[in-house]
Structure formats: structure tokens, C-alpha cells
Write a protein that holds these residues in place. Structure first.
Motif, short mmCIF file in Angstrom:
data_model
loop_
_atom_site.label_atom_id
_atom_site.label_comp_id
_atom_site.label_asym_id
_atom_site.label_seq_id
_atom_site.Cartn_x
_atom_site.Cartn_y
_atom_site.Cartn_z
N PRO A 31 0.81 -1.22 0.00
CA PRO A 31 0.00 0.00 0.00
C PRO A 31 0.84 1.27 0.00
O PRO A 31 1.95 1.29 0.52
CB PRO A 31 -0.82 -0.11 1.28
N TRP A 32 0.27 2.32 -0.60
CA TRP A 32 0.95 3.60 -0.65
C TRP A 32 -0.04 4.75 -0.66
O TRP A 32 -1.20 4.58 -0.98
CB TRP A 32 1.90 3.69 -1.85
N PHE A 33 0.46 5.92 -0.26
CA PHE A 33 -0.30 7.16 -0.29
C PHE A 33 0.30 8.04 -1.38
O PHE A 33 1.53 8.18 -1.46
CB PHE A 33 -0.20 7.92 1.03
N GLY A 34 -0.54 8.63 -2.20
CA GLY A 34 -0.09 9.55 -3.23
C GLY A 34 -0.23 10.99 -2.77
O GLY A 34 -1.23 11.34 -2.14
N VAL A 35 0.76 11.79 -3.09
CA VAL A 35 0.71 13.22 -2.78
C VAL A 35 1.03 13.98 -4.06
O VAL A 35 2.11 13.82 -4.64
CB VAL A 35 1.72 13.60 -1.67
N ASP A 36 0.07 14.77 -4.50
CA ASP A 36 0.25 15.59 -5.69
C ASP A 36 1.35 16.63 -5.44
O ASP A 36 1.59 17.02 -4.29
CB ASP A 36 -1.07 16.29 -6.01
N LEU A 37 1.99 17.05 -6.50
CA LEU A 37 3.07 18.03 -6.37
C LEU A 37 2.56 19.45 -6.50
O LEU A 37 2.44 20.18 -5.52
CB LEU A 37 4.17 17.74 -7.41
N ASP A 38 2.22 19.86 -7.71
CA ASP A 38 1.83 21.26 -7.97
C ASP A 38 0.48 21.60 -7.35
O ASP A 38 -0.53 20.98 -7.66
CB ASP A 38 1.79 21.51 -9.48
N GLY A 39 0.48 22.58 -6.47
CA GLY A 39 -0.74 23.02 -5.82
C GLY A 39 -1.04 22.30 -4.52
O GLY A 39 -1.96 22.69 -3.80
N LEU A 41 1.84 19.99 -2.71
CA LEU A 41 3.12 19.93 -2.01
C LEU A 41 3.96 21.17 -2.31
O LEU A 41 4.76 21.61 -1.49
CB LEU A 41 3.86 18.66 -2.43
N ALA A 42 3.73 21.74 -3.49
CA ALA A 42 4.46 22.95 -3.92
C ALA A 42 3.45 23.98 -4.43
O ALA A 42 2.42 23.62 -5.02
CB ALA A 42 5.44 22.60 -5.04
#
Length: 131
Positions: A31-39, A41-42
Motif C-alpha cells: 500500500p501507498w499514499f499519493g501526494v500531488d506536487l503542484d498546488g 506539495l508545492a
């Protein structure tokens, strides 16, 4: 912007193996969690471009660090991953902002348990009801 996307798609169609680093592993690691980058995380705003990645968003950087510290598998889930030239930029940005060398992808699989994204609208499972 549209011409930049067309160039990226053309490059990928010409050399699909160039995008191998952004593809999920053949053997999943659980299992994994996704984290979007633009908007997410950044910072991404009206002056943002694909040439650089915005300033880190401290609350999200801290959250990702806590997840990693608690042995949660985190992947950067970003449309940028469809362009092989973006991968080194994302890796450099992570290093500059104190994040470990996380996996980078633009592909969901059956192991993704959660997604943090500024564009997502949550839908109740099996009902179609927007929450």
C-alpha cells in the motif's frame, strides 16, 4: 501550455522506455499514499510554469515527513511524471526541501490507499454521491 503538452506526448510516444523511472514497479511493494506536487506539495499559481517547481508548502512537507517517519510508503503523484525530463527536477526539488528520494508516478494502481490532491473531489464509494 497546449503545445508543451503536445511536445511531451510526442516525446513519450517516440521513446516510451524513457519514462520507465516514472512507471510503477513490476512487482508492487504494498500500500501507498499519493501526494500531488503542484498546488498540494508545492505552490502553483498564475505565474507557475513547468520549467520550475514552486516553493514548498510547509504543512504538506511536514505531513509527508511524518508519513515517511511512520513507515508509510509515499509516492509523488504528479502529471509531470509523464515527461521524463521532469523527473530529475522533481528529485532535486525533493532533496532541496528535505524530503527523501520518494517514488514518482502518474499512475494509480490497486495499492494506492489515499491521494492528497488540490483538484480531487471525493465521491462516496459505490454510490456516485459527491461528498
Amino acid at each position: 501550455m497546449l503545445s508543451a503538452i503536445k511536445k511531451i506526448l510526442h516525446r513519450i510516444n517516440q521513446n516510451p522506455s524513457d519514462n520507465i523511472e516514472a512507471m510503477p514497479d513490476a512487482a508492487p511493494h504494498g500500500p501507498w499514499f499519493g501526494v500531488d506536487l503542484d498546488g498540494t506539495l508545492a505552490v502553483w499559481n498564475e505565474t507557475s510554469t513547468l520549467n520550475s517547481i514552486g516553493a514548498p508548502i510547509p504543512a504538506m512537507i511536514d505531513m509527508v515527513r511524518r508519513m515517511v517517519d511512520n513507515d508509510i510508503r509515499v509516492k509523488i503523484f504528479t502529471a509531470r511524471a509523464c515527461d521524463p525530463a521532469q523527473i530529475p527536477k522533481i528529485r532535486a526539488w525533493m532533496a532541496q526541501n528535505g524530503l527523501p528520494d520518494l517514488e514518482i508516478t502518474n499512475v494509480k494502481d490497486f495499492y494506492m490507499e489515499r491521494l492528497y490532491d488540490d483538484r480531487a473531489i471525493r465521491v462516496e464509494r459505490n454510490t456516485g454521491r459527491i461528498l
